[in-house]
Design an enzyme around this catalytic site. Structure first.
Site, PDB file in Angstrom:
ATOM      1  N   ASP A  13      44.916  33.271  47.260  1.00 16.52           N
ATOM      2  CA  ASP A  13      44.080  34.413  46.883  1.00 16.52           C
ATOM      3  C   ASP A  13      44.989  35.479  46.285  1.00 16.52           C
ATOM      4  O   ASP A  13      46.217  35.404  46.380  1.00 16.52           O
ATOM      5  CB  ASP A  13      43.361  34.968  48.131  1.00 16.52           C
ATOM      6  CG  ASP A  13      42.528  36.210  47.812  1.00 16.52           C
ATOM      7  OD1 ASP A  13      41.815  36.201  46.798  1.00 16.52           O
ATOM      8  OD2 ASP A  13      42.608  37.197  48.565  1.00 16.52           O
ATOM      9  N   SER A  14      44.363  36.521  45.727  1.00 17.82           N
ATOM     10  CA  SER A  14      45.138  37.641  45.197  1.00 17.82           C
ATOM     11  C   SER A  14      45.805  38.432  46.321  1.00 17.82           C
ATOM     12  O   SER A  14      46.693  39.230  46.068  1.00 17.82           O
ATOM     13  CB  SER A  14      44.214  38.555  44.395  1.00 17.82           C
ATOM     14  OG  SER A  14      43.132  38.971  45.208  1.00 17.82           O
ATOM     15  N   TYR A  45      43.158  41.152  41.273  1.00 18.48           N
ATOM     16  CA  TYR A  45      42.875  40.255  40.158  1.00 18.48           C
ATOM     17  C   TYR A  45      41.582  40.670  39.440  1.00 18.48           C
ATOM     18  O   TYR A  45      41.385  40.377  38.276  1.00 18.48           O
ATOM     19  CB  TYR A  45      42.676  38.825  40.673  1.00 18.48           C
ATOM     20  CG  TYR A  45      43.950  38.048  40.979  1.00 18.48           C
ATOM     21  CD1 TYR A  45      45.193  38.662  41.054  1.00 18.48           C
ATOM     22  CD2 TYR A  45      43.876  36.672  41.191  1.00 18.48           C
ATOM     23  CE1 TYR A  45      46.330  37.930  41.342  1.00 18.48           C
ATOM     24  CE2 TYR A  45      45.010  35.924  41.469  1.00 18.48           C
ATOM     25  CZ  TYR A  45      46.234  36.545  41.551  1.00 18.48           C
ATOM     26  OH  TYR A  45      47.354  35.805  41.829  1.00 18.48           O
ATOM     27  N   GLY A  46      40.712  41.359  40.202  1.00 20.08           N
ATOM     28  CA  GLY A  46      39.350  41.620  39.735  1.00 20.08           C
ATOM     29  C   GLY A  46      39.233  42.428  38.467  1.00 20.08           C
ATOM     30  O   GLY A  46      38.216  42.377  37.780  1.00 20.08           O
ATOM     31  N   CYS A  76      40.079  32.798  45.926  1.00 17.98           N
ATOM     32  CA  CYS A  76      39.747  34.032  45.218  1.00 17.98           C
ATOM     33  C   CYS A  76      38.601  33.771  44.233  1.00 17.98           C
ATOM     34  O   CYS A  76      38.676  32.841  43.413  1.00 17.98           O
ATOM     35  CB  CYS A  76      40.987  34.496  44.452  1.00 17.98           C
ATOM     36  SG  CYS A  76      40.728  35.971  43.486  1.00 17.98           S
ATOM     37  N   ASN A  77      37.569  34.589  44.302  1.00 15.06           N
ATOM     38  CA  ASN A  77      36.431  34.410  43.399  1.00 15.06           C
ATOM     39  C   ASN A  77      36.813  34.652  41.940  1.00 15.06           C
ATOM     40  O   ASN A  77      36.388  33.929  41.046  1.00 15.06           O
ATOM     41  CB  ASN A  77      35.295  35.361  43.778  1.00 15.06           C
ATOM     42  CG  ASN A  77      34.637  34.960  45.075  1.00 15.06           C
ATOM     43  OD1 ASN A  77      33.594  34.336  45.084  1.00 15.06           O
ATOM     44  ND2 ASN A  77      35.265  35.296  46.187  1.00 15.06           N
ATOM     45  N   THR A  78      37.628  35.686  41.711  1.00 17.55           N
ATOM     46  CA  THR A  78      38.012  36.000  40.334  1.00 17.55           C
ATOM     47  C   THR A  78      38.836  34.848  39.744  1.00 17.55           C
ATOM     48  O   THR A  78      38.606  34.424  38.616  1.00 17.55           O
ATOM     49  CB  THR A  78      38.821  37.319  40.291  1.00 17.55           C
ATOM     50  OG1 THR A  78      38.110  38.311  41.016  1.00 17.55           O
ATOM     51  CG2 THR A  78      39.044  37.779  38.871  1.00 17.55           C
ATOM     52  N   GLU A 155      39.907  47.025  52.891  1.00 14.50           N
ATOM     53  CA  GLU A 155      41.350  47.031  53.180  1.00 14.50           C
ATOM     54  C   GLU A 155      41.746  48.266  53.988  1.00 14.50           C
ATOM     55  O   GLU A 155      42.722  48.256  54.718  1.00 14.50           O
ATOM     56  CB  GLU A 155      42.152  46.908  51.886  1.00 14.50           C
ATOM     57  CG  GLU A 155      41.878  45.564  51.247  1.00 14.50           C
ATOM     58  CD  GLU A 155      42.962  45.063  50.317  1.00 14.50           C
ATOM     59  OE1 GLU A 155      43.976  45.750  50.142  1.00 14.50           O
ATOM     60  OE2 GLU A 155      42.764  43.966  49.768  1.00 14.50           O
ATOM     61  N   CYS A 187      32.888  37.719  46.472  1.00 12.96           N
ATOM     62  CA  CYS A 187      34.236  38.279  46.533  1.00 12.96           C
ATOM     63  C   CYS A 187      34.755  38.046  47.946  1.00 12.96           C
ATOM     64  O   CYS A 187      33.993  38.164  48.917  1.00 12.96           O
ATOM     65  CB  CYS A 187      34.197  39.772  46.210  1.00 12.96           C
ATOM     66  SG  CYS A 187      35.786  40.584  46.444  1.00 12.96           S
ATOM     67  N   THR A 188      36.035  37.715  48.025  1.00 13.43           N
ATOM     68  CA  THR A 188      36.634  37.346  49.310  1.00 13.43           C
ATOM     69  C   THR A 188      36.449  38.386  50.417  1.00 13.43           C
ATOM     70  O   THR A 188      36.344  38.039  51.577  1.00 13.43           O
ATOM     71  CB  THR A 188      38.144  37.163  49.124  1.00 13.43           C
ATOM     72  OG1 THR A 188      38.631  38.290  48.393  1.00 13.43           O
ATOM     73  CG2 THR A 188      38.455  35.892  48.401  1.00 13.43           C
ATOM     74  N   HIS A 189      36.426  39.660  50.025  1.00 14.33           N
ATOM     75  CA  HIS A 189      36.371  40.713  51.042  1.00 14.33           C
ATOM     76  C   HIS A 189      34.972  40.941  51.604  1.00 14.33           C
ATOM     77  O   HIS A 189      34.820  41.531  52.662  1.00 14.33           O
ATOM     78  CB  HIS A 189      36.860  42.043  50.459  1.00 14.33           C
ATOM     79  CG  HIS A 189      38.319  42.091  50.152  1.00 14.33           C
ATOM     80  ND1 HIS A 189      38.925  41.206  49.303  1.00 14.33           N
ATOM     81  CD2 HIS A 189      39.295  42.925  50.608  1.00 14.33           C
ATOM     82  CE1 HIS A 189      40.211  41.501  49.222  1.00 14.33           C
ATOM     83  NE2 HIS A 189      40.466  42.534  50.006  1.00 14.33           N
TER      84      HIS A 189
HETATM   85  N1  DGL Z   1      40.151  38.213  45.903  1.00 10.19           N
HETATM   86  C1  DGL Z   1      39.405  38.896  44.886  1.00 10.19           C
HETATM   87  C2  DGL Z   1      38.106  38.136  44.618  1.00 10.19           C
HETATM   88  O1  DGL Z   1      37.601  37.409  45.439  1.00 10.19           O
HETATM   89  C3  DGL Z   1      39.135  40.341  45.266  1.00 10.19           C
HETATM   90  C4  DGL Z   1      40.342  41.244  45.238  1.00 10.19           C
HETATM   91  C5  DGL Z   1      40.956  41.365  43.851  1.00 10.19           C
HETATM   92  O2  DGL Z   1      40.368  41.996  42.958  1.00 10.19           O
HETATM   93  O3  DGL Z   1      42.038  40.802  43.673  1.00 10.19           O
HETATM   94  O4  DGL Z   1      37.583  38.244  43.562  1.00 10.19           O
END
Ligand code: DGL
Length: 271
Positions: A13-14, A45-46, A76-78, A155, A187-189
């Protein structure tokens, strides 16, 4: 190189968010070993471009392959939205993302065929959920809403703070007005804000958490390839980041059901 069942699964993940996916793998596939990489030096990453994210993903996959993983989960979704197709073509190892898993469930559970997707600007802007969902059922309408403030709020540990309640109602109002009956946490969060989001929509909207679905997809892929770890022992976990290892360790301890002993920092630019 011979890959066996006992080899670890790579998850990346990011940053810390992908731990919500690692947590589901730990819960549902307890024998699997995991090598987790969080790109804490280059997060977020987003808000970055497709090319940049593909480049980052390539480097991380090279690193994970060096750890002799048997499969990789792009948690990571992005990165799943931007890079999955490219890296699946380039690397000779099963690579899974988090988008399809959530989309499949959303298509199954929606009744009025109006599905909401929340995520980073990159994920929502990519239109990937609409692409996947429309392939499954062309009658589904997808309504996307980027929620960039959710990541820093999580976070900061403000999941139940009044500020988050206000931000959530501003972001989610539009989706409610568009009469969605299903919402993908893209999104992961966001699984960490699940109870807040459920409280906002009440019973009317089905919330899809792709982290759980991805663990199920991983199980299916490993089974199909004869790579599922059938040991009685609980898997071992190792954690790597590209920066701020101590901060990561602390946060990981608050998300995972056990204390993370140590996180190692590596230079991902070398890969
Ligand atoms: N992990 C990213 C996602 O799931 C979220 C955090 C980021 O923007 O890196 O898209």
């Amino acid at each position: 190189m011979k890959i066996d069942r006992d080899a670890p699964v790579g998850v990346f993940d990011s940053g810390i968010g992908g731990l919500t996916v690692a947590r589901e793998i730990m819960r549902n596939l307890p024998a699997e070993k995991i090598v987790y990489f969080g790109d804490t030096a280059r997060v977020p990453y987003g808000s970055k471009s497709r090319e940049t994210i593909i480049g980052y993903s390539r480097q991380i996959i090279r690193f994970l392959k060096e750890q002799k993983v048997k499969a990789i989960v792009v948690a990571c979704n992005t990165a799943s939205a931007f890079a999955l197709e490219a890296v699946q073509e380039e690397f000779d190892i099963p690579i899974l993302g988090v988008i399809e898993a959530g989309a499949k469930v959303a298509a199954q559970v929606t009744r009025n065929k109006r599905v909401g997707i929340i995520g980073t600007e990159g994920t929502v802007g990519s239109g990937i959920h609409a692409e996947v969902l429309k392939k499954i059922d062309p009658e589904i309408t997808v309504i996307g809403k980027p929620c960039p403030l959710f990541v820093p709020l999580v976070e900061e540990g403000w999941t139940h703070d009044p500020v988050t309640v206000e931000v959530a109602s501003r972001y989610l109002r539009e989706l409610q007005e568009k009469d969605i009956d299903t919402l993908i946490l893209g999104c992961t969060h966001y699984p960490l804000l699940r109870s807040r989001i459920i409280r906002y929509f009440g019973e009317k909207v089905h919330i899809v958490n792709p982290a759980y679905e991805t663990a199920m997809d991983l199980k299916a892929v490993l089974e199909e390839k004869g790579l599922l770890n059938d040991s009685e022992k609980t898997g071992e976990y190792s954690f790597y980041v590209s920066d701020a290892a101590e901060k990561f360790t602390e946060f990981a301890g608050s998300i995972l059901p056990y204390d993370v002993a140590a996180t190692r920092q590596i230079n991902i630019e070398e890969y």
